[in-house]
Design a protein around this motif. Sequence first.
Motif, PDB file in Angstrom:
ATOM      1  N   ALA A   1       0.807  -1.189   0.093  1.00 40.34           N
ATOM      2  CA  ALA A   1       0.044   0.012   0.041  1.00 40.34           C
ATOM      3  C   ALA A   1       0.876   1.112   0.038  1.00 40.34           C
ATOM      4  O   ALA A   1       0.476   2.256  -0.750  1.00 40.34           O
ATOM      5  CB  ALA A   1      -0.814   0.001   1.193  1.00 40.34           C
ATOM      6  N   ASP A   2       1.909   1.166   0.902  1.00 41.58           N
ATOM      7  CA  ASP A   2       2.871   2.300   0.882  1.00 41.58           C
ATOM      8  C   ASP A   2       3.719   2.714  -0.366  1.00 41.58           C
ATOM      9  O   ASP A   2       3.692   3.629  -0.867  1.00 41.58           O
ATOM     10  CB  ASP A   2       3.832   2.344   2.147  1.00 41.58           C
ATOM     11  N   TYR A   3       4.001   1.632  -1.121  1.00 39.93           N
ATOM     12  CA  TYR A   3       4.387   1.692  -2.200  1.00 39.93           C
ATOM     13  C   TYR A   3       3.700   2.397  -3.355  1.00 39.93           C
ATOM     14  O   TYR A   3       4.181   3.316  -4.126  1.00 39.93           O
ATOM     15  CB  TYR A   3       5.006   0.420  -2.820  1.00 39.93           C
ATOM     16  N   ALA A   4       2.371   1.814  -3.300  1.00 38.43           N
ATOM     17  CA  ALA A   4       1.645   2.511  -4.477  1.00 38.43           C
ATOM     18  C   ALA A   4       1.360   3.986  -3.951  1.00 38.43           C
ATOM     19  O   ALA A   4       1.412   4.836  -4.975  1.00 38.43           O
ATOM     20  CB  ALA A   4       0.191   1.629  -4.398  1.00 38.43           C
ATOM     21  N   ARG A   5       1.112   4.157  -2.659  1.00 40.63           N
ATOM     22  CA  ARG A   5       0.858   5.629  -2.358  1.00 40.63           C
ATOM     23  C   ARG A   5       1.971   6.489  -2.637  1.00 40.63           C
ATOM     24  O   ARG A   5       1.885   7.723  -3.324  1.00 40.63           O
ATOM     25  CB  ARG A   5       0.515   5.659  -0.847  1.00 40.63           C
ATOM     26  N   ASP A   6       3.109   6.248  -2.364  1.00 34.69           N
ATOM     27  CA  ASP A   6       4.325   6.821  -2.561  1.00 34.69           C
ATOM     28  C   ASP A   6       4.650   7.266  -4.019  1.00 34.69           C
ATOM     29  O   ASP A   6       4.886   8.219  -4.449  1.00 34.69           O
ATOM     30  CB  ASP A   6       5.481   6.588  -1.940  1.00 34.69           C
ATOM     31  N   VAL A   7       4.573   6.039  -4.984  1.00 35.88           N
ATOM     32  CA  VAL A   7       4.857   6.283  -6.378  1.00 35.88           C
ATOM     33  C   VAL A   7       4.007   7.140  -6.847  1.00 35.88           C
ATOM     34  O   VAL A   7       4.189   8.133  -7.919  1.00 35.88           O
ATOM     35  CB  VAL A   7       4.947   4.771  -6.987  1.00 35.88           C
ATOM     36  N   ILE A   8       2.611   6.892  -6.817  1.00 33.57           N
ATOM     37  CA  ILE A   8       1.517   7.798  -7.436  1.00 33.57           C
ATOM     38  C   ILE A   8       1.652   9.195  -6.910  1.00 33.57           C
ATOM     39  O   ILE A   8       1.493   9.899  -7.714  1.00 33.57           O
ATOM     40  CB  ILE A   8       0.114   7.145  -6.984  1.00 33.57           C
ATOM     41  N   TYR A   9       1.757   9.242  -5.536  1.00 38.11           N
ATOM     42  CA  TYR A   9       1.914  10.777  -5.110  1.00 38.11           C
ATOM     43  C   TYR A   9       2.993  11.660  -5.892  1.00 38.11           C
ATOM     44  O   TYR A   9       3.120  12.544  -6.163  1.00 38.11           O
ATOM     45  CB  TYR A   9       2.021  10.755  -3.666  1.00 38.11           C
ATOM     46  N   SER A  10       4.232  10.766  -5.674  1.00 34.04           N
ATOM     47  CA  SER A  10       5.481  11.560  -6.351  1.00 34.04           C
ATOM     48  C   SER A  10       5.376  11.957  -7.867  1.00 34.04           C
ATOM     49  O   SER A  10       5.681  12.915  -8.269  1.00 34.04           O
ATOM     50  CB  SER A  10       6.566  10.666  -5.906  1.00 34.04           C
ATOM     51  N   ALA A  11       4.684  10.743  -8.727  1.00 33.37           N
ATOM     52  CA  ALA A  11       4.395  11.217  -9.994  1.00 33.37           C
ATOM     53  C   ALA A  11       3.266  12.350 -10.267  1.00 33.37           C
ATOM     54  O   ALA A  11       3.656  13.050 -11.241  1.00 33.37           O
ATOM     55  CB  ALA A  11       3.878   9.893 -10.508  1.00 33.37           C
ATOM     56  N   SER A  12       2.360  12.399  -9.497  1.00 29.39           N
ATOM     57  CA  SER A  12       1.440  13.095  -9.692  1.00 29.39           C
ATOM     58  C   SER A  12       1.788  14.739  -9.470  1.00 29.39           C
ATOM     59  O   SER A  12       1.266  15.552  -9.855  1.00 29.39           O
ATOM     60  CB  SER A  12       0.125  13.097  -8.614  1.00 29.39           C
ATOM     61  N   ILE A  13       2.922  14.995  -8.467  1.00 28.07           N
ATOM     62  CA  ILE A  13       3.443  16.353  -8.289  1.00 28.07           C
ATOM     63  C   ILE A  13       4.585  16.666  -9.292  1.00 28.07           C
ATOM     64  O   ILE A  13       5.160  17.528  -9.196  1.00 28.07           O
ATOM     65  CB  ILE A  13       3.691  16.500  -6.933  1.00 28.07           C
ATOM     66  N   ALA A  14       4.909  15.662 -10.184  1.00 30.81           N
ATOM     67  CA  ALA A  14       6.070  15.712 -10.874  1.00 30.81           C
ATOM     68  C   ALA A  14       6.163  17.096 -11.811  1.00 30.81           C
ATOM     69  O   ALA A  14       6.949  17.804 -12.053  1.00 30.81           O
ATOM     70  CB  ALA A  14       6.551  14.620 -11.605  1.00 30.81           C
TER      71      ALA A  14
END
Length: 276
Positions: free
Chosen positions: A156-169
Amino acid sequence: MMMAGGSSWDDYKGPARLIIVVAVLLICCCGGALTAVGVPLGEMMSFGKKHYNYQCDIALGPEPGASTSATATPTTASVPESAARQQRPETNPYAELYFDPADPNVTDRDLACASAMKTAPIQDEPWQEINTGPAVSCADDLALRYPEVAGTATMADYARDVIYSASIAGSTGQCTPTRAPTATVVENCGDPTATVASVILPATVGDQGYCGQVVDPKAASPGDLVFWEYIDRRATRVGVALGPGEVVTVDSGKFVRLEIPRDAEVQIKRVLGDAG
Protein backbone atom coordinates in the motif's frame (compact mmCIF):
# COMPACT_ATOMS: atom_id res chain seq x y z
CA MET A 1 -45.19 8.66 -1.41
CA MET A 2 -47.37 7.27 -4.20
CA MET A 3 -45.96 5.63 -7.32
CA ALA A 4 -47.55 5.09 -10.74
CA GLY A 5 -50.57 2.76 -10.63
CA GLY A 6 -51.46 3.71 -7.06
CA SER A 7 -48.62 1.79 -5.42
CA SER A 8 -46.95 3.37 -2.42
CA TRP A 9 -43.19 3.68 -1.98
CA ASP A 10 -43.37 1.23 0.93
CA ASP A 11 -44.75 -1.43 -1.43
CA TYR A 12 -41.34 -1.64 -3.11
CA LYS A 13 -38.79 -3.76 -1.26
CA GLY A 14 -35.10 -4.56 -1.72
CA PRO A 15 -34.09 -4.91 -5.40
CA ALA A 16 -37.25 -3.26 -6.78
CA ARG A 17 -36.75 -0.16 -4.65
CA LEU A 18 -33.04 -0.10 -5.52
CA ILE A 19 -33.75 -0.17 -9.26
CA ILE A 20 -36.13 2.79 -8.90
CA VAL A 21 -33.52 4.73 -6.91
CA VAL A 22 -30.84 3.93 -9.50
CA ALA A 23 -33.11 5.04 -12.35
CA VAL A 24 -33.69 8.37 -10.59
CA LEU A 25 -29.95 8.77 -9.98
CA LEU A 26 -29.23 8.16 -13.65
CA ILE A 27 -31.74 10.81 -14.69
CA CYS A 28 -30.16 13.28 -12.29
CA CYS A 29 -26.50 12.57 -13.08
CA CYS A 30 -26.98 12.34 -16.84
CA GLY A 31 -29.03 15.50 -17.07
CA GLY A 32 -32.07 13.64 -18.33
CA ALA A 33 -30.18 12.32 -21.36
CA LEU A 34 -31.85 8.93 -21.19
CA THR A 35 -35.32 10.41 -21.19
CA ALA A 36 -34.36 12.94 -23.83
CA VAL A 37 -33.67 10.16 -26.31
CA GLY A 38 -37.03 8.55 -25.55
CA VAL A 39 -35.88 5.50 -23.59
CA PRO A 40 -38.94 3.77 -22.04
CA LEU A 41 -39.09 3.62 -18.24
CA GLY A 42 -38.75 -0.18 -18.17
CA GLU A 43 -35.64 -0.08 -20.34
CA MET A 44 -34.22 2.75 -18.24
CA MET A 45 -34.74 0.73 -15.05
CA SER A 46 -33.05 -2.29 -16.66
CA PHE A 47 -30.16 -0.05 -17.66
CA GLY A 48 -30.11 1.35 -14.11
CA LYS A 49 -29.78 -2.11 -12.58
CA LYS A 50 -26.93 -3.02 -14.93
CA HIS A 51 -25.25 0.33 -14.28
CA TYR A 52 -25.46 -0.14 -10.51
CA ASN A 53 -24.10 -3.71 -10.72
CA TYR A 54 -21.27 -2.51 -12.95
CA GLN A 55 -20.27 0.21 -10.50
CA CYS A 56 -20.28 -2.33 -7.66
CA ASP A 57 -18.27 -4.92 -9.60
CA ILE A 58 -15.57 -2.40 -10.47
CA ALA A 59 -15.23 -1.29 -6.85
CA LEU A 60 -15.62 -4.64 -5.12
CA GLY A 61 -14.47 -7.08 -7.77
CA PRO A 62 -16.89 -9.52 -9.41
CA GLU A 63 -18.77 -11.96 -7.26
CA PRO A 64 -16.99 -15.35 -6.91
CA GLY A 65 -17.93 -17.64 -9.78
CA ALA A 66 -19.48 -14.82 -11.82
CA SER A 67 -18.10 -13.59 -15.11
CA THR A 68 -16.53 -10.17 -14.75
CA SER A 69 -18.77 -7.31 -15.82
CA ALA A 70 -15.76 -5.11 -16.55
CA THR A 71 -15.98 -6.32 -20.13
CA ALA A 72 -19.79 -6.39 -20.22
CA THR A 73 -20.55 -2.75 -19.67
CA PRO A 74 -24.07 -1.33 -19.60
CA THR A 75 -24.12 0.63 -22.83
CA THR A 76 -26.96 1.54 -25.16
CA ALA A 77 -26.91 2.51 -28.81
CA SER A 78 -28.55 5.78 -27.81
CA VAL A 79 -25.70 6.91 -25.54
CA PRO A 80 -22.33 6.70 -27.33
CA GLU A 81 -19.13 6.50 -25.30
CA SER A 82 -18.09 10.08 -26.12
CA ALA A 83 -21.42 11.43 -24.90
CA ALA A 84 -21.29 9.31 -21.76
CA ARG A 85 -17.80 10.69 -20.99
CA GLN A 86 -19.06 14.26 -21.39
CA GLN A 87 -22.01 13.56 -19.07
CA ARG A 88 -19.81 12.12 -16.33
CA PRO A 89 -20.86 13.76 -13.03
CA GLU A 90 -18.28 15.53 -10.88
CA THR A 91 -19.13 13.35 -7.88
CA ASN A 92 -20.42 9.80 -7.66
CA PRO A 93 -24.24 10.00 -7.36
CA TYR A 94 -24.24 6.54 -5.75
CA ALA A 95 -22.39 8.02 -2.78
CA GLU A 96 -25.80 8.98 -1.40
CA LEU A 97 -27.08 5.40 -1.37
CA TYR A 98 -28.14 4.08 2.02
CA PHE A 99 -29.40 0.60 2.88
CA ASP A 100 -30.98 -0.46 6.14
CA PRO A 101 -28.83 -3.37 7.40
CA ALA A 102 -31.95 -4.80 9.09
CA ASP A 103 -33.80 -5.07 5.77
CA PRO A 104 -33.87 -8.80 4.85
CA ASN A 105 -33.90 -7.88 1.15
CA VAL A 106 -30.59 -6.04 1.40
CA THR A 107 -27.53 -8.20 0.68
CA ASP A 108 -24.05 -7.97 2.13
CA ARG A 109 -22.89 -6.96 -1.33
CA ASP A 110 -25.32 -4.02 -1.33
CA LEU A 111 -23.97 -2.85 2.02
CA ALA A 112 -20.36 -3.21 0.84
CA CYS A 113 -21.15 -1.38 -2.39
CA ALA A 114 -22.85 1.51 -0.60
CA SER A 115 -19.73 1.90 1.55
CA ALA A 116 -17.38 1.74 -1.45
CA MET A 117 -19.38 4.34 -3.37
CA LYS A 118 -18.51 6.92 -0.69
CA THR A 119 -14.94 6.75 -2.03
CA ALA A 120 -15.12 5.50 -5.61
CA PRO A 121 -15.46 7.82 -8.61
CA ILE A 122 -18.24 6.99 -11.06
CA GLN A 123 -17.03 4.56 -13.74
CA ASP A 124 -17.13 4.93 -17.51
CA GLU A 125 -16.64 1.97 -19.79
CA PRO A 126 -13.06 0.64 -19.54
CA TRP A 127 -10.81 3.26 -21.08
CA GLN A 128 -9.02 2.18 -24.23
CA GLU A 129 -6.39 4.94 -24.47
CA ILE A 130 -2.75 4.67 -23.44
CA ASN A 131 -1.94 7.33 -20.82
CA THR A 132 0.76 9.96 -21.42
CA GLY A 133 2.23 13.03 -19.80
CA PRO A 134 4.80 14.05 -17.16
CA ALA A 135 3.10 12.10 -14.37
CA VAL A 136 3.10 8.92 -16.44
CA SER A 137 6.77 9.28 -17.40
CA CYS A 138 7.67 9.88 -13.78
CA ALA A 139 5.65 6.88 -12.59
CA ASP A 140 7.45 4.69 -15.13
CA ASP A 141 10.79 5.83 -13.70
CA LEU A 142 9.82 5.71 -10.03
CA ALA A 143 8.18 2.28 -10.20
CA LEU A 144 11.65 0.82 -10.81
CA ARG A 145 13.81 3.39 -9.00
CA TYR A 146 11.77 3.57 -5.80
CA PRO A 147 13.01 0.19 -4.47
CA GLU A 148 16.62 1.40 -4.72
CA VAL A 149 16.12 4.59 -2.72
CA ALA A 150 13.18 3.97 -0.41
CA GLY A 151 14.02 0.64 1.17
CA THR A 152 11.40 -1.78 2.41
CA ALA A 153 7.80 -0.75 2.06
CA THR A 154 4.37 -2.32 2.21
CA MET A 155 2.36 -2.81 -0.97
CA ALA A 156 0.00 0.00 0.00
CA ASP A 157 2.79 2.47 0.88
CA TYR A 158 4.67 1.68 -2.33
CA ALA A 159 1.59 2.48 -4.42
CA ARG A 160 0.83 5.62 -2.40
CA ASP A 161 4.38 7.00 -2.62
CA VAL A 162 4.91 6.31 -6.33
CA ILE A 163 1.53 7.75 -7.34
CA TYR A 164 1.87 10.82 -5.14
CA SER A 165 5.43 11.53 -6.31
CA ALA A 166 4.44 11.11 -9.97
CA SER A 167 1.34 13.29 -9.59
CA ILE A 168 3.36 16.30 -8.40
CA ALA A 169 6.20 15.89 -10.90
CA GLY A 170 4.63 18.29 -13.39
CA SER A 171 4.23 21.09 -10.83
CA THR A 172 7.57 20.63 -9.06
CA GLY A 173 9.63 19.84 -12.15
CA GLN A 174 11.22 16.96 -10.24
CA CYS A 175 10.67 13.22 -10.34
CA THR A 176 11.92 12.02 -6.98
CA PRO A 177 10.53 9.48 -4.50
CA THR A 178 8.50 11.33 -1.87
CA ARG A 179 6.47 9.97 1.01
CA ALA A 180 2.78 10.53 0.45
CA PRO A 181 0.96 12.47 3.17
CA THR A 182 -2.05 11.06 4.97
CA ALA A 183 -5.21 11.12 2.89
CA THR A 184 -7.76 13.54 4.34
CA VAL A 185 -10.37 13.56 1.53
CA VAL A 186 -11.20 10.25 -0.10
CA GLU A 187 -14.29 11.19 -2.13
CA ASN A 188 -13.74 10.43 -5.84
CA CYS A 189 -10.25 9.21 -4.94
CA GLY A 190 -7.86 8.94 -7.84
CA ASP A 191 -10.35 10.19 -10.43
CA PRO A 192 -8.14 10.85 -13.50
CA THR A 193 -10.72 13.26 -14.96
CA ALA A 194 -10.40 15.61 -11.97
CA THR A 195 -7.96 18.51 -11.76
CA VAL A 196 -6.05 18.10 -8.51
CA ALA A 197 -2.74 19.32 -7.08
CA SER A 198 -1.74 15.77 -6.13
CA VAL A 199 -3.11 12.25 -5.96
CA ILE A 200 -3.16 10.89 -2.41
CA LEU A 201 -4.41 7.33 -2.09
CA PRO A 202 -5.92 5.76 1.03
CA ALA A 203 -3.67 3.88 3.44
CA THR A 204 -4.82 0.30 2.76
CA VAL A 205 -4.90 -1.85 -0.38
CA GLY A 206 -8.59 -2.58 0.13
CA ASP A 207 -9.49 1.12 0.19
CA GLN A 208 -7.14 1.90 -2.70
CA GLY A 209 -9.05 -0.65 -4.76
CA TYR A 210 -12.06 1.68 -4.82
CA CYS A 211 -10.02 4.45 -6.48
CA GLY A 212 -9.44 5.29 -10.12
CA GLN A 213 -11.11 4.60 -13.48
CA VAL A 214 -11.04 1.05 -14.83
CA VAL A 215 -8.82 0.57 -17.90
CA ASP A 216 -8.80 -2.10 -20.59
CA PRO A 217 -5.78 -4.39 -19.95
CA LYS A 218 -4.43 -3.64 -23.43
CA ALA A 219 -4.30 0.06 -22.52
CA ALA A 220 -2.47 -0.41 -19.20
CA SER A 221 0.09 2.37 -18.87
CA PRO A 222 2.91 3.23 -16.46
CA GLY A 223 1.37 4.51 -13.25
CA ASP A 224 -1.88 2.58 -13.59
CA LEU A 225 -2.64 0.49 -10.51
CA VAL A 226 -3.17 -3.25 -10.80
CA PHE A 227 -5.41 -4.88 -8.17
CA TRP A 228 -5.91 -8.60 -7.75
CA GLU A 229 -6.68 -11.38 -5.28
CA TYR A 230 -10.05 -10.05 -4.14
CA ILE A 231 -11.17 -11.48 -0.79
CA ASP A 232 -14.42 -10.53 0.94
CA ARG A 233 -15.12 -7.95 -1.80
CA ARG A 234 -11.81 -6.13 -1.34
CA ALA A 235 -8.53 -6.22 -3.23
CA THR A 236 -5.64 -7.65 -1.23
CA ARG A 237 -2.77 -7.01 -3.67
CA VAL A 238 -1.75 -3.92 -5.60
CA GLY A 239 1.14 -3.00 -7.85
CA VAL A 240 2.20 -0.22 -10.19
CA ALA A 241 1.98 -1.09 -13.89
CA LEU A 242 4.96 -0.56 -16.20
CA GLY A 243 2.72 -0.98 -19.26
CA PRO A 244 0.31 -3.60 -20.58
CA GLY A 245 2.50 -6.53 -19.58
CA GLU A 246 4.33 -5.93 -16.31
CA VAL A 247 3.73 -4.69 -12.79
CA VAL A 248 5.98 -3.95 -9.81
CA THR A 249 4.72 -4.86 -6.36
CA VAL A 250 5.92 -5.84 -2.90
CA ASP A 251 5.89 -9.49 -1.86
CA SER A 252 7.08 -10.60 1.59
CA GLY A 253 8.96 -7.35 2.07
CA LYS A 254 10.74 -7.53 -1.31
CA PHE A 255 10.09 -5.59 -4.49
CA VAL A 256 9.24 -7.88 -7.38
CA ARG A 257 8.62 -7.31 -11.09
CA LEU A 258 6.18 -9.74 -12.64
CA GLU A 259 3.66 -10.21 -15.42
CA ILE A 260 0.24 -8.68 -14.85
CA PRO A 261 -2.02 -11.55 -13.78
CA ARG A 262 -4.52 -12.57 -16.47
CA ASP A 263 -7.29 -13.46 -14.06
CA ALA A 264 -10.93 -12.41 -14.38
CA GLU A 265 -10.73 -10.70 -10.99
CA VAL A 266 -7.81 -8.43 -11.92
CA GLN A 267 -8.73 -4.73 -12.10
CA ILE A 268 -6.50 -2.13 -13.73
CA LYS A 269 -7.30 1.38 -12.50
CA ARG A 270 -6.06 4.75 -13.77
CA VAL A 271 -5.46 7.33 -11.06
CA LEU A 272 -3.14 9.74 -12.87
CA GLY A 273 -4.52 12.32 -15.30
CA ASP A 274 -3.07 12.60 -18.79
CA ALA A 275 -1.10 15.43 -20.33
CA GLY A 276 -4.30 17.51 -20.64
